[in-house]
Design an enzyme around this catalytic site. Structure first.
Site, short mmCIF file in Angstrom:
data_model
loop_
_atom_site.label_atom_id
_atom_site.label_comp_id
_atom_site.label_asym_id
_atom_site.label_seq_id
_atom_site.Cartn_x
_atom_site.Cartn_y
_atom_site.Cartn_z
N ARG A 107 0.89 -1.18 0.00
CA ARG A 107 0.00 0.00 0.00
C ARG A 107 0.92 1.21 0.00
O ARG A 107 1.63 1.47 0.98
CB ARG A 107 -0.90 -0.01 1.24
CG ARG A 107 -1.88 1.16 1.31
CD ARG A 107 -2.76 1.01 2.55
NE ARG A 107 -3.58 2.17 2.81
CZ ARG A 107 -4.82 2.34 2.37
NH1 ARG A 107 -5.38 1.41 1.62
NH2 ARG A 107 -5.51 3.42 2.67
N HIS A 134 -7.13 1.37 -7.00
CA HIS A 134 -7.45 0.69 -5.74
C HIS A 134 -8.31 -0.53 -6.08
O HIS A 134 -9.49 -0.61 -5.69
CB HIS A 134 -8.19 1.65 -4.82
CG HIS A 134 -8.19 1.24 -3.38
ND1 HIS A 134 -7.66 0.03 -2.94
CD2 HIS A 134 -8.67 1.87 -2.25
CE1 HIS A 134 -7.80 -0.05 -1.63
NE2 HIS A 134 -8.40 1.04 -1.19
N GLN A 137 -10.41 -2.51 -3.29
CA GLN A 137 -11.63 -1.84 -2.87
C GLN A 137 -12.76 -2.11 -3.84
O GLN A 137 -13.90 -2.37 -3.43
CB GLN A 137 -11.40 -0.32 -2.76
CG GLN A 137 -12.65 0.46 -2.39
CD GLN A 137 -13.19 0.09 -1.02
OE1 GLN A 137 -12.46 0.11 -0.04
NE2 GLN A 137 -14.46 -0.26 -0.95
N ASP A 222 -16.30 9.42 -2.38
CA ASP A 222 -15.11 9.13 -1.58
C ASP A 222 -14.73 10.42 -0.86
O ASP A 222 -15.16 11.52 -1.24
CB ASP A 222 -13.97 8.64 -2.48
CG ASP A 222 -12.78 8.08 -1.72
OD1 ASP A 222 -12.86 7.95 -0.48
OD2 ASP A 222 -11.77 7.76 -2.37
N CYS A 261 -16.02 4.11 0.26
CA CYS A 261 -14.96 3.20 0.68
C CYS A 261 -14.42 3.50 2.07
O CYS A 261 -13.69 2.68 2.63
CB CYS A 261 -13.84 3.17 -0.35
SG CYS A 261 -12.92 4.72 -0.50
N ARG A 289 -14.48 -6.17 2.23
CA ARG A 289 -13.06 -6.11 1.92
C ARG A 289 -12.39 -7.44 2.30
O ARG A 289 -11.57 -7.98 1.55
CB ARG A 289 -12.38 -4.96 2.66
CG ARG A 289 -12.69 -3.56 2.14
CD ARG A 289 -12.09 -3.31 0.75
NE ARG A 289 -10.65 -3.49 0.73
CZ ARG A 289 -9.76 -2.55 1.09
NH1 ARG A 289 -10.19 -1.36 1.50
NH2 ARG A 289 -8.47 -2.78 1.01
#
Length: 304
Positions: A107, A134, A137, A222, A261, A289
């Site tokens: 990450r 991502h 996600q 987001d 998210c 997730r």
């Protein structure tokens, strides 16, 4: 060896297979304690290295939990605790971790670091987030949508706000899984034109939030200010008209669902009445997730 750097590596068939696997495994665990290992323990004896250059809640806990439920183990570190934070190259780190672990989750901020890790690692590398995409996600988002009874082909997904890395992966998914994305983004915060161009006509960008949301099956936003971003006041001013509130949500289909998210800032990108309301699936999305990433891990090891 399979890397999961983007959704394209898996393709439509791989994504569909992972979603089916995730649904089955989630159902099989109903009522179980979170730490109980799946009956088949498919990753017993495997170790996942988790390297964080950006803070995390969901990515860290979900991947850790995913490996435990699959029967495997994890080694977790952030760059400040590694020689990576003192100038060791990503390539050298990839070589070293490949000798200790069976897969690497990274990450990070710069997508180029992920590509370098994958180039020099001799084990699968998974994209836990970069500035460009991502995909983990979006696997959870797709799982949540399907779980809610909405088939992906022909779906209309509305995106509101910043044209960021999450939107880039949604657009990628739209091309692969045959649904449409309409993104409402202000000038200066629009997504990469090349990414939209690669969507096979499945994605377009508009200025009007109303146009994006009208008739949508799923509404997504987001946080507007990501970790480490500067010029927050200017960005907030530009994005304020794109807040998802009850009036905007009313333009979507009556059974439309809301996704985010997380982390969320109520009163900025979304109102409390929407994110905490009956159309919101954010808690199922967050839990998913874990379930989606279990299937991503199995895919990387050739088990799906």
């Amino acid at each position: 060896m399979r890397h999961f750097l983007s959704l394209t590596e898996a393709g439509a068939d791989g994504i569909a297979a992972m979603l089916a696997d995730a649904l089955d495994r989630k159902a099989a665990r109903a009522g179980w304690p979170k730490g109980r290992v799946d009956a088949d323990a498919p990753l017993a004896g495997h170790v996942l290295a988790m390297v964080f250059e950006k803070n995390s809640t969901r990515t860290r806990f979900s991947f850790d939990g995913a490996m435990r439920q699959l029967g495997g183990e994890v080694i977790i570190s952030d760059s400040s605790q590694m020689q990576l934070g003192r100038g060791e190259t990503v390539a050298d780190t990839a070589r070293v971790l490949s000798g200790y672990c069976d897969a690497i989750m990274l990450r990070t901020d710069d997508h180029a670091k992920l590509l370098e890790m994958a180039e020099y690692a001799t084990v699968p590398v998974i994209n836990g987030l970069t500035d460009a995409s991502h995909p983990c996600q979006i696997m959870a988002d797709l799982l949540t949508i399907v779980e809610a009874g909405k088939p992906l082909p022909g779906l209309k997904v509305a995106w509101l706000g910043d044209g960021n890395n999450v939107l880039a992966s949604i657009v990628e998914a739209a091309s692969l899984m045959h649904f449409d994305v309409v993104a409402a983004c202000p000038q200066g915060f629009q997504p990469d034109e090349e990414a939209i161009g690669r969507s096979s006509g499945r994605a377009r960008v508009v200025a009007s939030p109303h146009e994006a949301v009208e008739g949508a099956d799923v509404v997504v936003t987001d946080t507007w200010i990501s970790m480490g971003q500067a010029h927050a006041d200017t960005k907030l001013a530009a994005l304020t008209p794109y807040q998802v509130d009850a009036a905007l949500m009313a333009l979507a289909k009556p059974d439309a669902k809301f996704l985010h998210c997380l982390p969320a800032h109520r009163g900025e990108e979304v109102s409390a009445e929407v994110i905490d309301g009956p159309q919101s699936l954010i808690w199922a999305e967050a839990e998913n997730r874990l379930h989606a990433q279990k299937s991503v891990l199995r895919w990387c090891f050739g088990q799906i």
